[in-house]
Design an enzyme around this catalytic site. Structure first.
Site, short mmCIF file in Angstrom:
data_model
loop_
_atom_site.label_atom_id
_atom_site.label_comp_id
_atom_site.label_asym_id
_atom_site.label_seq_id
_atom_site.Cartn_x
_atom_site.Cartn_y
_atom_site.Cartn_z
CB SER A 123 -0.93 -0.03 1.22
OG SER A 123 -1.92 0.95 1.11
CG ASN A 124 -0.31 4.63 -1.50
OD1 ASN A 124 -1.04 5.38 -0.88
ND2 ASN A 124 -0.71 4.02 -2.61
CG HIS A 125 3.11 6.68 3.63
ND1 HIS A 125 2.99 5.91 4.75
CD2 HIS A 125 4.39 6.54 3.21
CE1 HIS A 125 4.15 5.34 5.02
NE2 HIS A 125 5.02 5.69 4.08
CB SER A 126 -2.89 7.97 -0.24
OG SER A 126 -4.09 8.67 -0.37
CB ALA A 135 -2.08 7.18 -3.80
#
Ligand code: CTP
Length: 398
Positions: free
Chosen positions: A209-212, A275
């Site tokens: 995943s990512n930090h959005s 994102a």
């Protein structure tokens, strides 16, 4: 407050001690550029002079449907009901609530409520015990069921000297509610916004995943709904509350986001703020992978570029907005994406900068247009960024 500029508002005033606040409300409404026509019940003039409200609004206050010596047509309540963008009744007394709840039409104020084709906002004001009486509660419930908007009375000192619920909210608070309800420039338009991260499954417990956090997309959805659009928000996992009036679709993996976006790809405005992962594990394991001493090699494949697919199949009048997050050479790279994905606008974020990017309450963006235009915005809270972006994009669509 642009939302109320040039809007046509009816203000209904009843016989309540709070009627003096109607004068301040008229002034506020005029100051933000609205046209105001005051309708008053016969008792209202015991509390505030029609001359005062007439002078402040610039229009003669109307009270009776059949006025002695008046040359106005007896169908004026119909004309006004069709003319108005919004009808606000403030203060609304228990007596008027009862009449409205049962469809009485014994004054210009009540008859116009029946004829109104616009949203009607009722702001009750009375003493605490009256406000809490089951008959009044039942009438308010009935009014909501009939489609009226009701603003809750405020708590505080009352004319009787008692303290409790029943005060008319301050004119500034009523103004804000009016601005939310007045049909906006995007009435009848569909908007699709994506937000947040995606989660690509590695196995049943692990994800890529990512930090959005989704804040920018949620802010855009809020700004769009305020302007009257029908908004679908397709969001990856986030703890943010759903903005009022927004249709929310929760997804996790990019493949689910792809499917949900395609189901709403007929939107007039698309804001692809999510994102979306560029890669996903080739074969997510159906059982949990046990840890191994020699490490783990994940094979990843490209995900579908949702925005590029929208760009390839765009509807003629659709406005397509993408987002780019770049660390260097941002403007040139973002412009390339705008062309490659066939977008109208791209919003460029600088990642490694204070006050911008993931998890920050503020953002600093540059809006790049297909026409070569570029608008650099200062660092602002994300909700304000959303407002300014939308203003610019809507101006560009005119
Ligand atoms: N996007 C998308 N589908 C993907 C990936 C991205 O719709 N699978 C959208 C994003 O929502 C965003 C825009 O495309 O609006 C970002 O473009 P992209 O080329 O993915 O930017 P980066 O991920 O920053 O690309 P790169 O790593 O190539 O710089």
């Amino acid at each position: 407050m642009k939302a109320l500029q040039g809007k046509r508002l009816l203000l209904g005033v009843c016989g309540s001690i709070a009627a003096y606040k109607a004068a301040a409300l008229v002034r506020l409404l005029r100051r933000v550029g609205s046209e105001v026509q005051v309708l008053a019940t016969p008792d209202a003039s015991r509390f505030i002079s029609p001359l005062t409200l007439g002078a402040l609004s610039g229009n003669r206050v109307l009270v009776e449907i059949f006025e002695e010596g008046s040359e106005e047509s007896w169908t004026q309540h119909i004309t006004l009901g069709h003319w108005a963008d919004l009808y606000v009744i403030a203060p609304a007394t228990a007596q008027t609530l009862a009449k409205l709840a049962h469809g009485f039409s014994d004054s210009m104020l009540t008859a116009t409520a029946l004829a109104a084709r616009c949203p009607v906002l009722i702001c009750p004001a009375m003493d605490h015990d009256m406000y809490m009486h089951p008959a009044v509660r039942a009438n308010l419930k009935r009014l909501k069921g009939l489609g009226y908007q009701v603003m809750q009375a405020a708590y505080g000192e009352l004319a009787s000297g008692l303290v409790g619920l029943g005060r008319l909210p301050e004119p500034e608070a009523i103004l804000e509610r009016v601005a939310e309800l007045v049909p906006g420039v995007l009435r009848g338009k569909k908007a699709l916004v994506t937000a947040g991260p995606t989660r690509e499954p590695i196995d049943p417990v692990r994800v890529l995943s990512n930090h959005s956090t989704g804040t920018m997309g949620f802010a855009l959805a809020t700004s769009l709904v305020r302007r009257g659009a029908h908004v679908t928000l397709v969001t990856g996992p986030t703890l943010l509350p759903t903005p009022a009036g927004v249709h929310r679709v929760d997804v996790a993996a990019s493949a689910e986001m792809h499917e949900a976006v395609m189901a709403h790809s007929d939107a007039d405005y698309v804001f692809m703020a999510a994102a979306v992962a560029d890669y996903t594990p080739v074969e997510p394991s159906t059982s949990k992978l046990a840890k191994r001493e020699d490490g783990l090699v994940l094979r990843l494949r490209r995900t579908t570029d949702i925005l590029a697919e929208l760009g390839q199949n765009r509807r003629p009048a659709q406005t397509l907005v993408g987002f780019a997050m770049e660390t260097e050479d941002g403007i040139a790279r973002a412009r390339q994406k705008l062309i490659a994905k066939n977008l109208d606008w791209i919003v460029l974020n600088h990642v490694n900068e204070d006050g911008a990017g993931f998890g920050s309450g503020t953002n600093r963006v540059i809006l790049l247009g297909r026409d070569g235009s570029s608008h650099a915005l200062p660092v602002m809270p994300k909700q304000e960024v959303a407002e300014v972006l939308l203003e610019r994009i809507l101006e560009g669509c005119e």
